[in-house]
Design an enzyme around this catalytic site. Structure first.
Site, mmCIF file in Angstrom:
data_model
loop_
_atom_site.group_PDB
_atom_site.id
_atom_site.type_symbol
_atom_site.label_atom_id
_atom_site.label_comp_id
_atom_site.label_asym_id
_atom_site.label_seq_id
_atom_site.Cartn_x
_atom_site.Cartn_y
_atom_site.Cartn_z
ATOM 1 C CG ASP A 35 -1.979 -0.997 1.225
ATOM 2 O OD1 ASP A 35 -2.094 -1.684 0.195
ATOM 3 O OD2 ASP A 35 -2.707 -1.121 2.224
ATOM 4 C CG ASP A 39 -0.767 5.033 -0.036
ATOM 5 O OD1 ASP A 39 -1.705 4.758 -0.804
ATOM 6 O OD2 ASP A 39 -0.808 4.857 1.196
ATOM 7 C CG LEU A 85 -9.846 12.002 2.516
ATOM 8 C CD1 LEU A 85 -9.434 11.768 3.959
ATOM 9 C CD2 LEU A 85 -10.405 13.413 2.356
ATOM 10 C CD GLU A 118 -12.947 12.814 11.157
ATOM 11 O OE1 GLU A 118 -13.205 11.617 10.949
ATOM 12 O OE2 GLU A 118 -13.509 13.746 10.568
ATOM 13 C CE LYS A 120 -7.014 7.819 4.973
ATOM 14 N NZ LYS A 120 -7.055 6.381 4.735
ATOM 15 C CG ASP A 122 -5.768 -0.106 7.393
ATOM 16 O OD1 ASP A 122 -6.216 0.268 6.293
ATOM 17 O OD2 ASP A 122 -4.942 -1.023 7.523
ATOM 18 C CE1 TYR A 228 -16.157 9.089 6.818
ATOM 19 C CE2 TYR A 228 -14.962 7.442 8.098
ATOM 20 C CZ TYR A 228 -15.471 7.888 6.890
ATOM 21 O OH TYR A 228 -15.300 7.149 5.759
ATOM 22 C CE LYS A 314 -2.911 7.196 3.695
ATOM 23 N NZ LYS A 314 -2.349 6.236 2.792
ATOM 24 C CB CYS A 408 40.032 -2.389 -6.305
ATOM 25 S SG CYS A 408 39.699 -1.230 -4.973
ATOM 26 C CB CYS A 411 43.895 0.243 -4.850
ATOM 27 S SG CYS A 411 43.393 -1.492 -4.755
ATOM 28 C CB CYS A 426 39.770 -4.802 -3.224
ATOM 29 S SG CYS A 426 41.415 -4.054 -3.237
ATOM 30 C CB CYS A 431 42.718 -1.066 -1.113
ATOM 31 S SG CYS A 431 41.378 -0.257 -1.967
#
Ligand code: IVH
Length: 665
Positions: A35, A39, A85, A118, A120, A122, A228, A314, A408, A411, A426, A431
């Site tokens: 999610d 988002d 929203l 408020e 939120k 889930d 709500y 969020k 590397c 070096c 390496c 080094c």
């Protein structure tokens, strides 16, 4: 700024990708990305569409509400569309939201704006229709306009009144149906025992439960609810009052909701619940922030599927999406070569990060990651973030493949990998040590002098691949270092702050910090005064260096060689890019000492004699080794030689070291 057609392409790809995942989720009940990642993609799309409204199409996920009504249920047409929203993930997002809101309000109203916050939940949005005080219909949101009739299932939810406490002829109420964490765990335990698939989150169970064709199953799930919103049948002036009315009517409202007078109060509320959400018996994923005044809320209206006067702020998420700017290699203490992704800075779990580990060559192959890719990054616990998934759907065709080199990067020694190992190494003992010494020197007192950045921390930064070259230090974000052991968030913030404070440096200190062979503090100061700027040093010839007083052939060759190395020039460019400001020695006003001839005798206490001479030159004056009629000043230190007598004889001005220092400063 990217080209417009690139942006329209990006918008199209984001749209398709989001729609694809929404289809998987809502229609096929499949979830391939988190999610949080979805988002994050939606937020990018929303931001781009805000900037370029000409690219908004009617099939954009920002314009429609997900979820098709299921066939088995009767359809219910909502009296008013059930909206959704937009998300905010940071204070900046919130400020942008408020700015958009304020722009639309008459001047007199701008100071009066207040909010109702408020939690939120889930869960799953529902609509309840009451007629003559009795529950008539319960429905899901569906596509926003038409939902599913789940009346029989809704009637099993104990906290939803079947009859209103105050009789109102007709009332439409909206709210959230959800399942407690305890129920969630209990149901998943049973699923596991039965060998069935586990539910990903409480919302999935809540959704699954209200959409059961057999209400007995719904009843067994112990669903709960919060109301709500009141859509019709009841008038109040503010959102806060609406909640009080809901309670009086017999609905369960969330008592943790809070009236906030300012965005600062909203931030405190958000921060509080972000820390304390674990203590709640149900899952929340943010705070819904509403413009409290209904008249204002109505004035603001709706864009697409969302009301302008509300936003979902969020909580920090532990997954997000961003782009890979580069892939680089780090040589660790044991010689292990770790590929590290340099990211477009992004907020993850509430702090900005710019690096993610790619672990090893196999991981790069497994992810099929390219430079320029859009990716999902995540962090599990207290570790360096990693790349969870590449989003090939968002590729433009300009991404670059990355191949692990066989030597590397530091070096150039050939790398080794045993058959059973996944990492290339390496094996040159010197080094890592050499690299490390360079870093220690770079931050030391005479150089960048960065407080709190001692050897131990540098070792960790190097080991984790968080800094790969000297300039990288200045790109670090709080979230990059916060994960290191012994770092509380506070000290990570302090460290980043003290690094940021040292972005301005004198040319002399900068040259010294680079760790060029044979260049100590004095020579660095001489070079700075003599050449006056980094640009001049970059273009200086060997003989330019050799012609400097007190610079021997070895030193001259060493500096010249350093400034002729392509890697070093790239590093200098990078310093510029990360915002290092080099202060050139002041060309003191067209030569404050212009035309003046100085001679030095005796030993000086406070200033090195070479440096004193360089200063005179920088101020436009000249130096001579012997006193003559042309001499303007004899600077006499301790135990002056025969020059003093000669100067007295020729009536040359004789000044002490202190007087000299006054002149040059
Ligand atoms: S107010 C325009 N308050 O979050 C919708 N929503 O996308 C205004 N949600 O679908 C909703 N808790 O189901 C509001 N305390 C709360 C909420 C809440 C959860 C859900 C709601 C809506 C989604 C927002």
């Amino acid at each position: 700024m990217a080209q417009k057609n690139e942006i329209s392409q990006r918008i199209k790809k984001l749209r398709d990708l989001i729609n694809h995942h929404r289809y998987l989720y809502h229609v096929l009940d499949k979830q391939e990305i988190s999610d949080a990642a979805l988002d994050s993609l939606k937020k990018e799309l929303f931001d781009l569409e805000q900037q370029f409204p000409e690219f908004i199409t009617s099939d954009s996920p920002t314009q429609r509400i997900g979820g098709q009504p299921l066939k088995e249920f009767k359809k219910v047409t909502h009296r008013e569309r059930m909206l959704s929203l937009n998300d905010a993930f940071s204070k900046e997002d919130m400020q942008e939201w408020l700015a958009r809101v304020l722009k639309l309000l008459p001047p007199a109203k701008k100071n009066q704006i207040d909010f109702y916050c408020e939690l939120k939940i889930d869960g799953l949005a529902i609509e309840l229709e009451y007629e003559n005080g009795l529950l008539k219909t319960g429905s899901t949101r569906g596509d926003g306009s038409v939902g599913e009739d789940i009346t029989q299932n809704i009637k099993t939810v104990e906290s939803i009144p079947l009859a209103l406490h105050t009789k109102v002829p007709s009332l439409v109420v909206r709210g959230e149906v959800f399942i407690s964490k305890k129920e969630f765990n209990a149901i998943n335990k049973i699923q596991k025992e039965k060998g069935l698939a586990l539910y990903a989150n409480p919302r999935n169970i809540a959704a699954g439960s209200v959409r059961q064709l057999d209400p007995k199953i719904t009843a067994s799930r112990n669903l709960d609810s919060f109301a709500y919103d009141i859509i019709g049948g009841y008038k109040t002036d503010t959102h806060q009052q609406k909640h009080i009315a809901l309670q009086e009517l017999g609905f369960k409202i969330n008592n943790n909701n809070k009236y906030c007078k300012s965005l600062d109060q909203v931030y405190s509320f958000h921060q509080y619940w972000s820390k304390h959400r674990n203590e709640l018996p149900y899952e929340i994923d943010g705070v819904v922030v509403m413009v409290n005044d209904h008249a204002l809320f109505e004035t603001l209206g709706v864009v697409g599927k969302t009301p302008r006067g509300a936003i979902a702020f969020k909580f920090p998420q532990n997954q997000t999406t961003t782009n890979i700017l580069d892939i680089r290699l780090q040589v660790g203490r044991t010689g292990a070569i770790t590929p590290v992704a340099v990211l477009e800075p992004v907020s993850l779990s509430g702090i900005t990060i710019s690096r993610a580990t790619l672990h090893n060559e196999d991981e790069i192959k497994r992810l099929d990651v390219k430079i320029g890719d859009s990716v999902i990054v995540g962090r599990a616990g207290d570790v360096i973030p990693n790349i969870i998934k590449v989003l090939p759907e968002l590729r433009t065709g300009r991404e670059k493949s990355f191949t692990m080199p066989r030597v590397c990067p530091s070096c150039k020694t050939a790398l080794q990998k045993s058959a059973e190992d996944v990492v290339w190494r390496c094996l040159n003992q010197k080094c890592f040590a050499r690299q490390r010494r360079n870093f220690y020197h770079f931050v030391s007192k005479g150089a960048f002098d960065i407080a709190g950045l001692g050897p131990k921390i540098i070792d960790r930064l190097l080991d984790e691949g968080l800094v790969l070259d000297l300039a990288d230090m200045f790109e670090l974000k709080e979230g990059d270092v916060a994960v290191l052991e012994r770092f509380a968030e506070k000290s990570a913030a302090n460290l980043i702050e003290s690094i940021a404070q040292k972005k301005e440096i004198t040319l002399a200190k900068f040259l010294y910090a680079l760790g060029i062979r044979n260049i100590g503090q004095e020579t660095a100061a001489d070079l700075a005064l003599h050449f006056g700027s980094l640009e001049k040093l970059k273009h200086a010839t060997l003989s330019d260096f050799e012609s400097m007083l007190h610079v021997g052939p070895v030193v001259a060759a060493s500096v010249h060689q350093w400034f002729n190395d392509k890697g070093n020039i790239r590093l200098l460019d990078k310093f510029d890019k990360v915002g290092i400001v080099i202060k050139n020695p002041k060309k003191l006003s067209q030569g404050k000492l212009s035309g003046k001839m100085f001679v030095f005798t005796g030993t000086m206490d406070a200033i090195d004699r070479n440096l004193a001479k360089e200063k005179v030159r920088a101020l436009g004056g000249n130096i001579s080794e012997s006193v003559s009629a042309h001499t303007d000043f004899l600077v006499a230190g301790k135990n002056p030689g025969s020059k003093l007598a000669k100067a007295q004889k020729l009536k040359v001005a004789i000044i002490s070291e202190k007087e000299f220092l006054n002149i040059i400063t």
